[in-house]
Design an enzyme around this catalytic site. Sequence first.
Site, PDB file in Angstrom:
ATOM      1  CE1 TYR D  63      -4.507  -0.148   0.153  1.00 40.70           C
ATOM      2  CE2 TYR D  63      -4.084  -1.986   1.629  1.00 40.70           C
ATOM      3  CZ  TYR D  63      -4.949  -1.274   0.828  1.00 40.70           C
ATOM      4  OH  TYR D  63      -6.244  -1.684   0.696  1.00 40.70           O
ATOM      5  NE  ARG D  73      -0.525  11.352 -13.508  1.00 39.54           N
ATOM      6  CZ  ARG D  73      -1.713  11.068 -14.024  1.00 39.54           C
ATOM      7  NH1 ARG D  73      -2.149   9.852 -14.056  1.00 39.54           N
ATOM      8  NH2 ARG D  73      -2.466  12.026 -14.544  1.00 39.54           N
ATOM      9  CG  ASP D  77      -1.204  15.161 -12.506  1.00 42.78           C
ATOM     10  OD1 ASP D  77      -0.821  15.098 -13.684  1.00 42.78           O
ATOM     11  OD2 ASP D  77      -1.849  14.261 -11.943  1.00 42.78           O
ATOM     12  CG  MET D  81      -2.447  21.712 -12.261  1.00 38.82           C
ATOM     13  SD  MET D  81      -3.636  21.304 -10.984  1.00 38.82           S
ATOM     14  CE  MET D  81      -2.662  20.479  -9.778  1.00 38.82           C
ATOM     15  CG  PHE D 104      -8.083  21.063 -12.054  1.00 41.98           C
ATOM     16  CD1 PHE D 104      -9.321  20.540 -11.773  1.00 41.98           C
ATOM     17  CD2 PHE D 104      -7.996  22.097 -12.976  1.00 41.98           C
ATOM     18  CE1 PHE D 104     -10.456  21.015 -12.384  1.00 41.98           C
ATOM     19  CE2 PHE D 104      -9.131  22.586 -13.600  1.00 41.98           C
ATOM     20  CZ  PHE D 104     -10.365  22.035 -13.314  1.00 41.98           C
ATOM     21  CG  ASN D 125      -3.096  -3.311   5.842  1.00 45.81           C
ATOM     22  OD1 ASN D 125      -3.399  -4.434   6.210  1.00 45.81           O
ATOM     23  ND2 ASN D 125      -3.803  -2.638   4.986  1.00 45.81           N
ATOM     24  CG  ASP D 136      -2.738 -11.196   9.091  1.00 36.04           C
ATOM     25  OD1 ASP D 136      -3.068 -10.023   8.847  1.00 36.04           O
ATOM     26  OD2 ASP D 136      -2.191 -11.922   8.259  1.00 36.04           O
ATOM     27  CG  ASN D 143      -5.559  -6.573   4.728  1.00 34.98           C
ATOM     28  OD1 ASN D 143      -5.944  -5.469   4.372  1.00 34.98           O
ATOM     29  ND2 ASN D 143      -4.522  -6.748   5.525  1.00 34.98           N
ATOM     30  CB  SER D 146      -8.713  -4.232   0.680  1.00 34.47           C
ATOM     31  OG  SER D 146      -9.821  -4.725   1.343  1.00 34.47           O
ATOM     32  CB  THR D 150      -6.558   0.183  -3.506  1.00 36.60           C
ATOM     33  OG1 THR D 150      -7.442  -0.163  -2.443  1.00 36.60           O
ATOM     34  CG2 THR D 150      -6.190   1.644  -3.412  1.00 36.60           C
ATOM     35  CB  THR D 202     -11.786   2.114   0.492  1.00 40.05           C
ATOM     36  OG1 THR D 202     -10.893   2.417  -0.563  1.00 40.05           O
ATOM     37  CG2 THR D 202     -11.481   2.984   1.687  1.00 40.05           C
ATOM     38  CB  THR D 205      -9.633  -1.325   4.039  1.00 38.96           C
ATOM     39  OG1 THR D 205      -8.993  -1.792   2.867  1.00 38.96           O
ATOM     40  CG2 THR D 205      -8.595  -0.953   5.065  1.00 38.96           C
ATOM     41  CB  THR D 212      -8.647  -6.104  13.028  1.00 43.07           C
ATOM     42  OG1 THR D 212      -8.820  -6.720  11.762  1.00 43.07           O
ATOM     43  CG2 THR D 212      -7.317  -6.510  13.620  1.00 43.07           C
ATOM     44  CG  HIS D 285     -16.228  17.364   6.680  1.00 39.02           C
ATOM     45  ND1 HIS D 285     -15.398  18.421   6.470  1.00 39.02           N
ATOM     46  CD2 HIS D 285     -15.987  16.948   7.929  1.00 39.02           C
ATOM     47  CE1 HIS D 285     -14.692  18.647   7.549  1.00 39.02           C
ATOM     48  NE2 HIS D 285     -15.040  17.762   8.467  1.00 39.02           N
ATOM     49  CD  GLU D 287     -11.530  10.205   1.950  1.00 38.10           C
ATOM     50  OE1 GLU D 287     -12.175   9.258   2.426  1.00 38.10           O
ATOM     51  OE2 GLU D 287     -10.365  10.117   1.540  1.00 38.10           O
ATOM     52  CE1 TYR D 289     -10.171  15.994  11.879  1.00 38.69           C
ATOM     53  CE2 TYR D 289     -11.822  17.189  10.646  1.00 38.69           C
ATOM     54  CZ  TYR D 289     -10.779  17.180  11.541  1.00 38.69           C
ATOM     55  OH  TYR D 289     -10.333  18.347  12.078  1.00 38.69           O
ATOM     56  CB  SER D 300      -0.625  10.158  19.240  1.00 39.78           C
ATOM     57  OG  SER D 300      -1.662  11.058  18.960  1.00 39.78           O
ATOM     58  CB  SER D 316      -8.034  14.335  26.791  1.00 40.70           C
ATOM     59  OG  SER D 316      -8.544  15.013  27.838  1.00 40.70           O
ATOM     60  CB  THR D 360      -8.729  19.648  15.811  1.00 37.47           C
ATOM     61  OG1 THR D 360      -9.845  19.102  15.110  1.00 37.47           O
ATOM     62  CG2 THR D 360      -7.473  19.344  15.059  1.00 37.47           C
ATOM     63  CE  LYS D 363      -7.613  13.471  18.062  1.00 40.50           C
ATOM     64  NZ  LYS D 363      -6.752  12.295  18.041  1.00 40.50           N
ATOM     65  CG  HIS D 420      -8.618  25.051   4.345  1.00 42.33           C
ATOM     66  ND1 HIS D 420      -8.257  24.774   5.658  1.00 42.33           N
ATOM     67  CD2 HIS D 420      -9.584  24.154   4.038  1.00 42.33           C
ATOM     68  CE1 HIS D 420      -8.989  23.773   6.116  1.00 42.33           C
ATOM     69  NE2 HIS D 420      -9.795  23.364   5.142  1.00 42.33           N
ATOM     70  CG  PHE D 421      -8.006  21.727  -0.143  1.00 45.28           C
ATOM     71  CD1 PHE D 421      -7.148  20.974  -0.895  1.00 45.28           C
ATOM     72  CD2 PHE D 421      -8.938  22.527  -0.804  1.00 45.28           C
ATOM     73  CE1 PHE D 421      -7.188  21.018  -2.271  1.00 45.28           C
ATOM     74  CE2 PHE D 421      -8.983  22.571  -2.178  1.00 45.28           C
ATOM     75  CZ  PHE D 421      -8.094  21.814  -2.920  1.00 45.28           C
ATOM     76  CG  HIS D 422      -2.922  21.967  -1.482  1.00 48.15           C
ATOM     77  ND1 HIS D 422      -3.942  22.525  -2.208  1.00 48.15           N
ATOM     78  CD2 HIS D 422      -2.470  20.916  -2.217  1.00 48.15           C
ATOM     79  CE1 HIS D 422      -4.089  21.851  -3.345  1.00 48.15           C
ATOM     80  NE2 HIS D 422      -3.210  20.870  -3.373  1.00 48.15           N
TER      81      HIS D 422
HETATM   82  C1  HEA Z   1      -3.582  14.572  -0.362  1.00 43.57           C
HETATM   83  C2  HEA Z   1      -3.943  15.439  -1.208  1.00 43.57           C
HETATM   84  C3  HEA Z   1      -3.118  16.431  -1.960  1.00 43.57           C
HETATM   85  C4  HEA Z   1      -1.757  16.650  -1.962  1.00 43.57           C
HETATM   86  C5  HEA Z   1      -0.677  15.954  -1.172  1.00 43.57           C
HETATM   87  C6  HEA Z   1      -1.526  17.720  -2.883  1.00 43.57           C
HETATM   88  C7  HEA Z   1      -0.254  18.243  -3.167  1.00 43.57           C
HETATM   89  C8  HEA Z   1      -0.035  19.335  -3.994  1.00 43.57           C
HETATM   90  N1  HEA Z   1      -0.984  20.005  -4.734  1.00 43.57           N
HETATM   91 FE1  HEA Z   1      -2.961  19.610  -4.792  1.00 43.57          FE
HETATM   92  N2  HEA Z   1      -4.956  19.236  -4.818  1.00 43.57           N
HETATM   93  C9  HEA Z   1      -5.614  18.310  -4.080  1.00 43.57           C
HETATM   94  C10 HEA Z   1      -5.058  17.429  -3.166  1.00 43.57           C
HETATM   95  C11 HEA Z   1      -3.693  17.361  -2.892  1.00 43.57           C
HETATM   96  N3  HEA Z   1      -2.716  18.119  -3.439  1.00 43.57           N
HETATM   97  C12 HEA Z   1      -7.014  18.341  -4.390  1.00 43.57           C
HETATM   98  C13 HEA Z   1      -8.081  17.459  -3.770  1.00 43.57           C
HETATM   99  C14 HEA Z   1      -7.193  19.333  -5.340  1.00 43.57           C
HETATM  100  C15 HEA Z   1      -8.491  19.791  -5.981  1.00 43.57           C
HETATM  101  C16 HEA Z   1      -8.629  19.246  -7.345  1.00 43.57           C
HETATM  102  C17 HEA Z   1      -9.756  19.900  -8.058  1.00 43.57           C
HETATM  103  O1  HEA Z   1      -9.775  21.121  -8.173  1.00 43.57           O
HETATM  104  O2  HEA Z   1     -10.641  19.161  -8.516  1.00 43.57           O
HETATM  105  C18 HEA Z   1      -5.879  19.893  -5.585  1.00 43.57           C
HETATM  106  C19 HEA Z   1      -5.645  20.912  -6.481  1.00 43.57           C
HETATM  107  C20 HEA Z   1      -4.417  21.495  -6.673  1.00 43.57           C
HETATM  108  C21 HEA Z   1      -4.196  22.585  -7.543  1.00 43.57           C
HETATM  109  C22 HEA Z   1      -5.240  23.252  -8.397  1.00 43.57           C
HETATM  110  C23 HEA Z   1      -5.549  24.594  -7.912  1.00 43.57           C
HETATM  111  C24 HEA Z   1      -6.620  25.197  -8.721  1.00 43.57           C
HETATM  112  O3  HEA Z   1      -7.749  24.761  -8.635  1.00 43.57           O
HETATM  113  O4  HEA Z   1      -6.318  26.141  -9.440  1.00 43.57           O
HETATM  114  C25 HEA Z   1      -2.867  22.884  -7.465  1.00 43.57           C
HETATM  115  C26 HEA Z   1      -2.202  23.975  -8.197  1.00 43.57           C
HETATM  116  O5  HEA Z   1      -1.117  24.242  -8.054  1.00 43.57           O
HETATM  117  C27 HEA Z   1      -2.261  21.968  -6.551  1.00 43.57           C
HETATM  118  C28 HEA Z   1      -0.929  21.939  -6.205  1.00 43.57           C
HETATM  119  C29 HEA Z   1      -0.361  21.013  -5.354  1.00 43.57           C
HETATM  120  C30 HEA Z   1       1.055  21.016  -5.041  1.00 43.57           C
HETATM  121  C31 HEA Z   1       2.058  21.994  -5.529  1.00 43.57           C
HETATM  122  C32 HEA Z   1       1.247  19.959  -4.205  1.00 43.57           C
HETATM  123  C33 HEA Z   1       2.570  19.620  -3.639  1.00 43.57           C
HETATM  124  O6  HEA Z   1       2.557  19.912  -2.287  1.00 43.57           O
HETATM  125  C34 HEA Z   1       2.950  18.276  -3.888  1.00 43.57           C
HETATM  126  C35 HEA Z   1       4.085  17.972  -3.029  1.00 43.57           C
HETATM  127  C36 HEA Z   1       4.388  16.564  -3.159  1.00 43.57           C
HETATM  128  C37 HEA Z   1       5.543  16.127  -2.845  1.00 43.57           C
HETATM  129  C38 HEA Z   1       6.599  17.047  -2.435  1.00 43.57           C
HETATM  130  C39 HEA Z   1       5.755  14.690  -2.894  1.00 43.57           C
HETATM  131  C40 HEA Z   1       7.184  14.318  -2.756  1.00 43.57           C
HETATM  132  C41 HEA Z   1       7.450  13.023  -2.116  1.00 43.57           C
HETATM  133  C42 HEA Z   1       7.311  11.850  -2.675  1.00 43.57           C
HETATM  134  C43 HEA Z   1       6.818  11.690  -4.037  1.00 43.57           C
HETATM  135  C44 HEA Z   1       7.602  10.626  -1.933  1.00 43.57           C
HETATM  136  C45 HEA Z   1       8.989  10.157  -2.117  1.00 43.57           C
HETATM  137  C46 HEA Z   1       9.082   9.069  -3.062  1.00 43.57           C
HETATM  138  C47 HEA Z   1       9.885   8.047  -2.856  1.00 43.57           C
HETATM  139  C48 HEA Z   1      10.665   7.957  -1.617  1.00 43.57           C
HETATM  140  C49 HEA Z   1      10.001   6.982  -3.856  1.00 43.57           C
HETATM  141  N4  HEA Z   1      -3.227  21.124  -6.078  1.00 43.57           N
HETATM  142  C1  HEA Z   2      -7.094  16.438   5.934  1.00 45.40           C
HETATM  143  C2  HEA Z   2      -7.911  17.217   5.395  1.00 45.40           C
HETATM  144  C3  HEA Z   2      -8.686  18.333   6.014  1.00 45.40           C
HETATM  145  C4  HEA Z   2      -8.809  18.725   7.332  1.00 45.40           C
HETATM  146  C5  HEA Z   2      -8.191  18.105   8.557  1.00 45.40           C
HETATM  147  C6  HEA Z   2      -9.677  19.855   7.308  1.00 45.40           C
HETATM  148  C7  HEA Z   2     -10.045  20.528   8.467  1.00 45.40           C
HETATM  149  C8  HEA Z   2     -10.986  21.542   8.495  1.00 45.40           C
HETATM  150  N1  HEA Z   2     -11.608  22.116   7.411  1.00 45.40           N
HETATM  151 FE1  HEA Z   2     -11.253  21.685   5.475  1.00 45.40          FE
HETATM  152  N2  HEA Z   2     -11.177  21.024   3.565  1.00 45.40           N
HETATM  153  C9  HEA Z   2     -10.416  19.998   3.098  1.00 45.40           C
HETATM  154  C10 HEA Z   2      -9.594  19.174   3.842  1.00 45.40           C
HETATM  155  C11 HEA Z   2      -9.477  19.247   5.230  1.00 45.40           C
HETATM  156  N3  HEA Z   2     -10.051  20.158   6.036  1.00 45.40           N
HETATM  157  C12 HEA Z   2     -10.559  19.877   1.680  1.00 45.40           C
HETATM  158  C13 HEA Z   2      -9.868  18.847   0.805  1.00 45.40           C
HETATM  159  C14 HEA Z   2     -11.442  20.866   1.277  1.00 45.40           C
HETATM  160  C15 HEA Z   2     -11.911  21.283  -0.108  1.00 45.40           C
HETATM  161  C16 HEA Z   2     -12.442  20.299  -1.016  1.00 45.40           C
HETATM  162  C17 HEA Z   2     -12.813  20.916  -2.321  1.00 45.40           C
HETATM  163  O1  HEA Z   2     -13.658  21.817  -2.356  1.00 45.40           O
HETATM  164  O2  HEA Z   2     -12.253  20.477  -3.341  1.00 45.40           O
HETATM  165  C18 HEA Z   2     -11.827  21.562   2.501  1.00 45.40           C
HETATM  166  C19 HEA Z   2     -12.730  22.598   2.522  1.00 45.40           C
HETATM  167  C20 HEA Z   2     -13.214  23.164   3.668  1.00 45.40           C
HETATM  168  C21 HEA Z   2     -14.339  24.051   3.715  1.00 45.40           C
HETATM  169  C22 HEA Z   2     -15.192  24.458   2.520  1.00 45.40           C
HETATM  170  C23 HEA Z   2     -14.839  25.766   2.006  1.00 45.40           C
HETATM  171  C24 HEA Z   2     -15.474  26.060   0.711  1.00 45.40           C
HETATM  172  O3  HEA Z   2     -15.564  25.183  -0.166  1.00 45.40           O
HETATM  173  O4  HEA Z   2     -15.891  27.190   0.550  1.00 45.40           O
HETATM  174  C25 HEA Z   2     -14.509  24.408   5.014  1.00 45.40           C
HETATM  175  C26 HEA Z   2     -15.571  25.314   5.511  1.00 45.40           C
HETATM  176  O5  HEA Z   2     -15.960  25.280   6.577  1.00 45.40           O
HETATM  177  C27 HEA Z   2     -13.498  23.714   5.776  1.00 45.40           C
HETATM  178  C28 HEA Z   2     -13.355  23.792   7.157  1.00 45.40           C
HETATM  179  C29 HEA Z   2     -12.486  23.011   7.895  1.00 45.40           C
HETATM  180  C30 HEA Z   2     -12.420  23.049   9.346  1.00 45.40           C
HETATM  181  C31 HEA Z   2     -13.209  23.936  10.258  1.00 45.40           C
HETATM  182  C32 HEA Z   2     -11.481  22.135   9.706  1.00 45.40           C
HETATM  183  C33 HEA Z   2     -11.109  21.801  11.127  1.00 45.40           C
HETATM  184  O6  HEA Z   2     -11.218  20.441  11.312  1.00 45.40           O
HETATM  185  C34 HEA Z   2      -9.761  22.300  11.530  1.00 45.40           C
HETATM  186  C35 HEA Z   2      -9.548  22.175  13.011  1.00 45.40           C
HETATM  187  C36 HEA Z   2      -8.163  22.519  13.459  1.00 45.40           C
HETATM  188  C37 HEA Z   2      -7.787  23.661  14.078  1.00 45.40           C
HETATM  189  C38 HEA Z   2      -8.758  24.755  14.279  1.00 45.40           C
HETATM  190  C39 HEA Z   2      -6.377  23.921  14.468  1.00 45.40           C
HETATM  191  C40 HEA Z   2      -5.985  23.493  15.848  1.00 45.40           C
HETATM  192  C41 HEA Z   2      -6.842  24.003  16.937  1.00 45.40           C
HETATM  193  C42 HEA Z   2      -6.418  24.806  17.934  1.00 45.40           C
HETATM  194  C43 HEA Z   2      -5.017  25.256  18.060  1.00 45.40           C
HETATM  195  C44 HEA Z   2      -7.416  25.174  18.941  1.00 45.40           C
HETATM  196  C45 HEA Z   2      -7.803  26.575  18.987  1.00 45.40           C
HETATM  197  C46 HEA Z   2      -8.343  27.125  17.729  1.00 45.40           C
HETATM  198  C47 HEA Z   2      -9.603  27.509  17.538  1.00 45.40           C
HETATM  199  C48 HEA Z   2     -10.685  27.270  18.487  1.00 45.40           C
HETATM  200  C49 HEA Z   2      -9.978  28.195  16.252  1.00 45.40           C
HETATM  201  N4  HEA Z   2     -12.722  22.973   4.927  1.00 45.40           N
HETATM  202 CU   LIG Z   3     -15.304  19.654   5.069  1.00 41.01          CU
END
Ligand code: HEA
Ligand code: HEA
Ligand SMILES: [Cu+2]
Lengths: 286, 232, 131, 672
Positions: D63, D73, D77, D81, D104, D125, D136, D143, D146, D150, D202, D205, D212, D285, D287, D289, D300, D316, D360, D363, D420-422
């Site tokens: 995995y 890969r 991409d 972009m 994208f 795993n 196991d 498993n 699965s 994937t 998935t 899994t 398990t 959403h 997903e 988490y 941890s 806690s 969060t 934590k 935010h989400f990156h």
């Molecule tokens: C886990 C999820 C994930 C991760 C890791 C990333 C990583 C990155 N993403 Fe991505 N991204 C998304 C999830 C993710 N993204 C999603 C869901 C979207 C929305 C798509 C959509 O619009 O539909 C998106 C969209 C998105 C956009 C489109 C923005 C737009 O809408 O205009 C861009 C643009 O630059 C971008 C950039 C990047 C970059 C620069 C990284 C970099 O941080 C990448 C860095 C990666 C590395 C540095 C990897 C290096 C390490 C290894 C490869 C391992 C080592 C290998 C061996 C040991 C063999 N992402």
């Molecule tokens: C691992 C992935 C991950 C995680 C953990 C989170 C965590 C959170 N996300 Fe995020 N989110 C995404 C991945 C993730 N998100 C992705 C992929 C999208 C976009 C998908 C798409 O449109 O393509 C998205 C989009 C997204 C949106 C939609 C925005 C939009 O489309 O307009 C919103 C809106 O509420 C949101 C909220 C949050 C919040 C409140 C948390 C919270 O869980 C964060 C909680 C953590 C903290 C707050 C920090 C630590 C806390 C403290 C130090 C305590 C004190 C602080 C306070 C009380 C504020 N996220």
């Molecule tokens: Cu969400």
Amino acid sequence: MALLLSLAGCSGGVLDPQGPIGAADAKILLNAVEIMLAIVIPTLVAVLAFAWWFRASNTRARYLPDWAYSGRLELIVWSIPLLVTLFLAGVIWIGAHDLDPSRPIAPQRKPVEVQVVSLDWKWLFIYPDQGIASVNQLVVPADVPVHFSLTSATVMNMFFVPQLGSMIATMYGMVTQLYLEAGHVGDFYGESAQLSGDGFSDMHFTLRAVSVDAFAQWVAATRQAGPALDRAGYIALSQESRHVRPFTYRAVEPALFRAVVDREFPAGPGPTGGTGGPSVHPAGAR
Amino acid sequence: MSSTTEALPQPHRRDIAPAKLGGRGAPGHGGGGHGYATGHGEGGPASKRVIVGYGFWIFLLSDIVMFSCFFAAHAVLQTATAGGPSGRALFDPSRVAIETGCLLASSFTCGLSAVATEARSRLWTQLCLLVTGLLGFAFLTLEAKEFAGMVAAGNGPQRSAFLSSFFAVVGCHGLHVSAGLLWLGTMMAQIYVKGFRPNIVRRLLCFNLFWHALDIIWVALFTIVYLVGEGR
Amino acid sequence: MTPAKEEINADDVAPGVMEAADHSIRDGIQGYLIGLALAIMLTVASFYIVHTPLIWGPGIPVALVVLAIAQIGVHLVFFLHITTAPDNTNNVLALAFGVLIVALVIGGSLWIMSHLNQNMLPMDQMTRMQR
Amino acid sequence: MHLLGKLSWNAIPWDQPIPLVAGAVVFVALFAVVAWTILKGHLPYLWREWITSVDHKRIGVMYTLLALVMLVRGFVDAIMMRSQQAIAFRAPGYLPPEHYNQIFSAHGTIMIFFAAMPLMIGLMNFVVPLQLGVRDVAFPTLNATSFWLTATGALLVNISLVVGEFDPAGWLPYPPLSELRYSPGVGVDYYLWALLISGVGTLMTGINFVTTILKIRAPGMSYLRMTIFCWTALAANLMIVAAFPVLTATLAMLTLDRYLGFHFFTNAAGGNMMMFINLIWAWGHPEVYILALPSFGVFSEVISTFSGKPLFGYRSMVAATMFICLVSFTVWLHHFFTMGAGADVNGIFGIATSIIAVGTGVKIYNWLFTMYGGRIRFATPMLWAMGFLVTFTIGGMTGVLLAVPPADFQLHNSLFLVAHFHNVLISGVLFAGFAGITYWFPKAFGFRLHEGWGKAAFWFSLIGFYVTFMPLYVAGLLGMTRRLQHYEVAAWHPWMLVAAFGIVIMTCALACQVTQIVVSIRRRDELRDETGDPWDGRSLEWATASPPPAFNFAVLPDVRGEEPYQAIKRRAIETQQLSSEAQYEPIELPRNSPTGFIAAFFSTITGFALIWHIWWMVGLGLAAAYAVFVWFAWRDVEEYEIPADAVARADRDRRRARAEWLDHHERAGEPA
Ligand code: HEA
Ligand code: HEA
Ligand SMILES: [Cu+2]
Ligand code: CUA
């Protein structure tokens, strides 16, 4: 973060609002950030400080190998984020209500009515009271609320003028409502904030806020020239096209918007083919 | 916090084979005092039957969540008839009643097969399973007829969003029943060839769970889709 | 290890396994019979109620849903042997989790969708509501 | 009808050099690898020890490998972009929109489903059975299946690079854009079948791990003695079980629309596209988490180990984990505040969302107090954890900001959202993956990864992340929306250039990662770990040898408290002797089985046939799948036995190493 925020101010974005809705949105945005920073910054400082002080090589730091519980700290650990969240919850609830896009700005002032249709890939703006329309260019009087009724001729789009505030979706067969107001005379950038296909990047338009007099003049001038928008014209317009230069219609068929919403026209046709294009035609698809 | 498991009372343990995967603690390393199958306690890995049954139970719950999406879609779309017929015009309550009867009876005979398996009676197990299968088949035939009739009358799933959701939710249940029948046939063949080996008995348990769960989903279906829908 | 006796444990029980108490064939069959009888009663009631004038019209769907829930309960208890006994805790917890999710997905979706639909009524209905 | 359905020579994009060359490179590389294994005679070994393996450790490694390959890969991409947006200011750039849209979408799909998910599932795993002290998972053959399903999904997505096209409508393809009328190509079909097939994997899994963790634990391992990683794994898998069926159902509806003319989400005949958006986020959403929780588990473990202390506030932590697990199912509307559900609905869901910050936050503070009073060693895993703490807090904060509806009305779908989400995904999932890989690598292979290159990779990643994504926050505030193939606003351009520079730094990070692996393999003898416990670990996986024997533990450990292994170690040091040797018994293990591989083989064929409407092949694939099922059901012997003396031999080796360690420990005179 704060640095970034200040960089982003005053250069045409959402932190440089030019109307009451935008200003209120931005205010709430900043307030929320401030509330959170008040707790996030100390947290970050503590993380770095603890990491530094308790590094293995620091012999002055006390080592507490079994210390893993403290009721008092536990309580603090839960209550700090809880209190911040409570505070935020108030902001969220009030903000969601006061700034709901469909909420009129000032009931006593009569808004200008604009009907918006998102097409592939351009914007059609209809002025029902003036009987005119324009494409990719939106002229409104400054300091007057504007009431938008929005729909889509094809896929979903999102109508957004960053400096004026809230965005709202446009969808086929449905009408969404939005109130905005431009506080100054000026040109503002507008766009679609929802991917709508290959021509999506071209779905931008200019919102021109002009004085009330200039608006009247523009209306009058528009009535003098250009084509009229009838049903056939609408169907022609709803074909896919990109990079459409702004233009105006001197007249609009009165109930056109309602006809669009009531699905009297088939939805926009879409592209003719992609790779491995359509070889099956499901029975029901029109 | 540091309770030693040896101290636990063990009145009701029987001589049971522990799970293969976990193996059991060797003597001297737990003193053999552990129970073998507490789900939430400290007794080490559960028995294989519990593991398999529980895993399947979780699967069923996930399946029910999947159905709930189709139900939600149906609830949202049931008024979207797009000028086509509504449920009232389409459904035949007596057919639904017969279908319900078939499925309920099959659930019952399926339960009887479990009793027969428990008593290790091959003949009765096979008989009960056969009847279960026939009833299931009858159910499917009725449903297929209903579908065919609707499609022939131009009221297929392409007619309206309402009909799309109707065909999807009912059809999804039908597909499950079909898969169940395939499984049932396979199980009967296995009993015939191999008899009641522990792994086959475990699979029978899972099949039982599956079949009863399908009946539960049907209860929701005939209520929400047919009966409530007919009122519209 | 005789297969018949395999894996019966008082502490933990697989879902669908009959209670140790009603382990005789008679008891087993009896359990299913009771379940069948109850289920038939509830089903008949459901089908009957649809067309009865006895109940206030708009109340009928509610009654139907209640009957369905009751019948699902019957199936769970008599066919799937879900009990409240301690050996069943894990099974019941899993079920409760599933039911909670189902409730959230269905309830949440309906709530959201009804608000969306209401806010996006086509023009004429919208204006009618405003006036 | 055509024998090959819609498939024809034209499906291969001869006119588009970029995907063609990329695809050619990938396939040549793949071919070279396959040819090399066959020529070198490694195929039987691979088949025996890996492809048909049902050992959770092997599956975990596979995995993780899949995840790393897909990360590369997805990274390619991302480079495309970022470079496109750097040059596409008042210019068309080098990627036409129909291609950019696929990039994208593919990036998001691959990163979430085939990089992040396999990364987390791979770690679970490998680690969960070891930490539970058992041999196991509940269903080993399942498993393996699965995993292979994937891999099927990943394969289909990558085939689309060369044969046909990929989904052009985003990683969650909203209808009506994704309906046949507006996306008539096979792109969306590739997406749908890839996800439907891998989704089954998935889900299995999830079922496997819930069972398990709830049913198979070492004697004495009560719930409140499990590691936090096991708890987060339990929560994540419960969420998989509850959420993935929603994804499957939603995608199935879209599939019915596209294949059979249903009208769930079409513009015509009463379809309602809002329902898709609603349902997909009811999965979406949870997903995020599902990805974040196991990551929290990894941190941890890492933070506690490298601080030399038990985790602060264990209870806690457990409560917060389960809290997040449940609350995650009540917030999904925050992804479509701007669709217009009204003030009440937006308000309620906004508040529910912000409440997640409580769980969060708890934590974060618990980790903080774990470090307090610690003796922190900044080995590579701990560096990743520190980077996570700082970066994730910022990303979480911007998330909470997006949960405030009026703010979201301005930031929805902007680059602020992308940032935010990156911010949370890269710090929360990628960093966790790297931390976990570095931490457990010696357990899996018997030698450590090179620290120097690891630290370099960390610093490049951290700085690269900030340089790439902080500008996107600004661009978002400047009103720049996501998914733009080109733009005309001058104020955005500089930020795009900075972000493009950031990706250069990221590339250095990637180079360091690869070098790290190569160097570590070369110098594996220097980096060898004999004791099985290279980091002074605290949980049971460190009690066995590195790499662990197939049966993990010669005798199941007897758990008497939290941190069982730490207790065993202390006891050993205090008494200056290892616990007495156990009486070894034969161990039964599940036999290897090609079922998973064969099932995946046929589902690849079926999926491909469905995408291209090759119906005879669909029938064939399904029939074969049923045949495999029956064949599997018929097999008689499911287990093999390892004789007691083999177990004894393996365990005595381990004990010898431990005895040496104890000696050494005595001489060093260090308290535990
Ligand atoms: C886990 C999820 C994930 C991760 C890791 C990333 C990583 C990155 N993403 Fe991505 N991204 C998304 C999830 C993710 N993204 C999603 C869901 C979207 C929305 C798509 C959509 O619009 O539909 C998106 C969209 C998105 C956009 C489109 C923005 C737009 O809408 O205009 C861009 C643009 O630059 C971008 C950039 C990047 C970059 C620069 C990284 C970099 O941080 C990448 C860095 C990666 C590395 C540095 C990897 C290096 C390490 C290894 C490869 C391992 C080592 C290998 C061996 C040991 C063999 N992402
Ligand atoms: C691992 C992935 C991950 C995680 C953990 C989170 C965590 C959170 N996300 Fe995020 N989110 C995404 C991945 C993730 N998100 C992705 C992929 C999208 C976009 C998908 C798409 O449109 O393509 C998205 C989009 C997204 C949106 C939609 C925005 C939009 O489309 O307009 C919103 C809106 O509420 C949101 C909220 C949050 C919040 C409140 C948390 C919270 O869980 C964060 C909680 C953590 C903290 C707050 C920090 C630590 C806390 C403290 C130090 C305590 C004190 C602080 C306070 C009380 C504020 N996220
Ligand atoms: Cu969400
Ligand atoms: Cu804007 Cu092209």
